[in-house]
Design an enzyme around this catalytic site. Structure first.
Site, PDB file in Angstrom:
ATOM      1  N   ASP A 141      26.282 -39.727 -39.682  1.00 57.61           N
ATOM      2  CA  ASP A 141      25.142 -38.973 -40.246  1.00 57.61           C
ATOM      3  C   ASP A 141      24.501 -39.751 -41.379  1.00 57.61           C
ATOM      4  O   ASP A 141      23.878 -39.174 -42.281  1.00 57.61           O
ATOM      5  CB  ASP A 141      25.625 -37.613 -40.743  1.00 57.61           C
ATOM      6  N   LYS A 144      20.087 -44.209 -39.983  1.00 57.31           N
ATOM      7  CA  LYS A 144      20.071 -44.171 -38.510  1.00 57.31           C
ATOM      8  C   LYS A 144      20.159 -45.570 -37.914  1.00 57.31           C
ATOM      9  O   LYS A 144      20.644 -45.727 -36.799  1.00 57.31           O
ATOM     10  CB  LYS A 144      18.824 -43.409 -38.045  1.00 57.31           C
ATOM     11  N   ASP A 169      24.808 -37.310 -35.449  1.00 61.81           N
ATOM     12  CA  ASP A 169      23.698 -36.409 -35.774  1.00 61.81           C
ATOM     13  C   ASP A 169      22.372 -37.153 -35.604  1.00 61.81           C
ATOM     14  O   ASP A 169      22.334 -38.385 -35.662  1.00 61.81           O
ATOM     15  CB  ASP A 169      23.831 -35.906 -37.216  1.00 61.81           C
ATOM     16  N   ASN A 170      21.285 -36.409 -35.397  1.00 64.27           N
ATOM     17  CA  ASN A 170      19.917 -36.951 -35.446  1.00 64.27           C
ATOM     18  C   ASN A 170      19.573 -37.963 -34.362  1.00 64.27           C
ATOM     19  O   ASN A 170      18.739 -38.851 -34.582  1.00 64.27           O
ATOM     20  CB  ASN A 170      19.635 -37.597 -36.815  1.00 64.27           C
ATOM     21  N   GLU A 199      17.690 -29.524 -38.485  1.00 65.45           N
ATOM     22  CA  GLU A 199      18.160 -28.481 -39.405  1.00 65.45           C
ATOM     23  C   GLU A 199      17.001 -27.676 -40.010  1.00 65.45           C
ATOM     24  O   GLU A 199      16.006 -28.217 -40.462  1.00 65.45           O
ATOM     25  CB  GLU A 199      19.010 -29.088 -40.544  1.00 65.45           C
TER      26      GLU A 199
HETATM   27  O1  LIG Z   1      19.083 -41.406 -46.910  1.00 61.15           O
HETATM   28  C1  LIG Z   1      20.246 -41.703 -46.959  1.00 61.15           C
HETATM   29  N1  LIG Z   1      21.221 -41.126 -46.231  1.00 61.15           N
HETATM   30  C2  LIG Z   1      20.889 -40.008 -45.452  1.00 61.15           C
HETATM   31  C3  LIG Z   1      20.928 -40.392 -43.988  1.00 61.15           C
HETATM   32  N2  LIG Z   1      20.441 -39.228 -43.242  1.00 61.15           N
HETATM   33  C4  LIG Z   1      19.145 -39.146 -42.976  1.00 61.15           C
HETATM   34  O2  LIG Z   1      18.379 -40.022 -43.307  1.00 61.15           O
HETATM   35  C5  LIG Z   1      18.643 -37.909 -42.304  1.00 61.15           C
HETATM   36  C6  LIG Z   1      17.260 -37.677 -42.251  1.00 61.15           C
HETATM   37  C7  LIG Z   1      16.753 -36.524 -41.659  1.00 61.15           C
HETATM   38  C8  LIG Z   1      15.302 -36.282 -41.621  1.00 61.15           C
HETATM   39  C9  LIG Z   1      14.715 -35.723 -40.495  1.00 61.15           C
HETATM   40  C10 LIG Z   1      13.344 -35.482 -40.450  1.00 61.15           C
HETATM   41  C11 LIG Z   1      12.562 -35.823 -41.532  1.00 61.15           C
HETATM   42  F1  LIG Z   1      11.233 -35.569 -41.510  1.00 61.15           F
HETATM   43  C12 LIG Z   1      13.137 -36.401 -42.669  1.00 61.15           C
HETATM   44  C13 LIG Z   1      14.512 -36.634 -42.707  1.00 61.15           C
HETATM   45  C14 LIG Z   1      17.612 -35.570 -41.102  1.00 61.15           C
HETATM   46  C15 LIG Z   1      18.984 -35.801 -41.148  1.00 61.15           C
HETATM   47  O3  LIG Z   1      19.860 -34.886 -40.611  1.00 61.15           O
HETATM   48  C16 LIG Z   1      19.503 -36.953 -41.730  1.00 61.15           C
HETATM   49  O4  LIG Z   1      20.861 -37.138 -41.705  1.00 61.15           O
HETATM   50  C17 LIG Z   1      20.709 -42.744 -47.859  1.00 61.15           C
HETATM   51  C18 LIG Z   1      19.931 -43.101 -48.935  1.00 61.15           C
HETATM   52  C19 LIG Z   1      20.422 -44.080 -49.749  1.00 61.15           C
HETATM   53  O5  LIG Z   1      19.790 -44.489 -50.842  1.00 61.15           O
HETATM   54  N3  LIG Z   1      21.611 -44.651 -49.483  1.00 61.15           N
HETATM   55  C20 LIG Z   1      22.302 -44.235 -48.399  1.00 61.15           C
HETATM   56  N4  LIG Z   1      21.888 -43.290 -47.576  1.00 61.15           N
HETATM   57 MG   LIG Z   2      21.775 -35.736 -40.325  1.00 60.79          MG
END
Ligand SMILES: O=C(NCCNC(=O)c1cc(-c2ccc(F)cc2)cc(O)c1O)c1cc(O)ncn1
Ligand SMILES: [Mg+2]
Length: 214
Positions: A141, A144, A169-170, A199
């Protein structure tokens, strides 16, 4: 100073959930994200699919890639048998700091080890650092574009055994096309798509469950 969304999510947990009651922590986050501010937790609809996969496996060793605020960490850890361990990796220190407090509010610190850092750096160190042989379940998760390289890395590091389950996920939104292509065409995995929604929205998304054949 302005609060961040993760801080406002934590405040909602501390205000509306009962200490030591994981179910109330999950509900408080879902209520906050549905009625106040959307946040990228796996959520209640996909969360039910996650619950059923965890309950079916009854895992002793779980790896979560991408903790964020700890919502899925709490969802998974609340279902684990005694002595089972969940290791969750988070790159972002601000997310990690909030997640630690959410996990503590749920009273699940004993079952959870939150590790801060990049998955690509930590996966090769899992065995030596945490005495893990293989993972029964991996919940992907995080970023991506890291799903595929980290899956290949877990294979190379011998962290998967015959029957290990990857739950991603996703896979539709935001989408993980290279991961889906690899896992669905590989003879080493049996994959199944669980159609759901992003979600707290009506947008299609889903979870891909893949069993490693060894
Ligand atoms: O953004 C970091 N992790 C989250 C990964 N997860 C996602 O990006 C994620 C995004 C979405 C999502 C879906 C639609 C939309 F319009 C915007 C976002 C949904 C989800 O369910 C996710 O799981 C991150 C940052 C950082 O600085 N360092 C390490 N990781
Ligand atoms: Mg997710």
């Amino acid at each position: 100073t302005q609060s961040t969304r993760p801080q406002r999510l934590l405040n909602a947990v501390q205000k509306n959930a009962t200490r030591g009651d994981p179910r109330s922590v999950v509900k408080a986050i879902d209520d906050f994200c549905r009625h106040k501010e959307w946040a990228m937790n796996v959520g209640d609809e996909k969360g039910c699919i996650l619950d059923s996969v965890v309950s079916e496996i009854n895992p002793a060793a779980v790896l979560e890639l991408g903790t964020y605020c700890g919502y899925s960490t709490v969802r998974i850890a609340r279902l684990l048998p005694p002595h089972a361990k969940l290791i969750t990796l988070e790159f972002n220190p601000d997310f990690a700091a909030i997640a630690r407090q959410v996990i503590a509010w749920a009273g699940l610190e004993e079952k959870v080890q939150l590790v801060e850092g990049a998955s690509g750096d930590w996966i090769p160190k899992m065995k030596e650092q945490f005495g893990i042989t293989t993972f029964d379940l991996v919940f992907l998760d995080h970023w991506k574009d890291r799903y595929l390289p980290d899956t290949k890395l877990m294979e190379e590091c011998g962290l998967l055994r015959k029957g290990s389950v990857l739950l991603a996920d996703n896979v539709i939104c935001p989408g993980t096309p290279d991961y889906l292509e690899y896992i669905r065409s590989s003879p080493r995995y049996e994959s199944r798509y669980f159609k759901s929604h992003l979600e707290y929205t009506k947008v299609e998304d889903g979870l891909e469950k893949s069993v490693f054949k060894g």
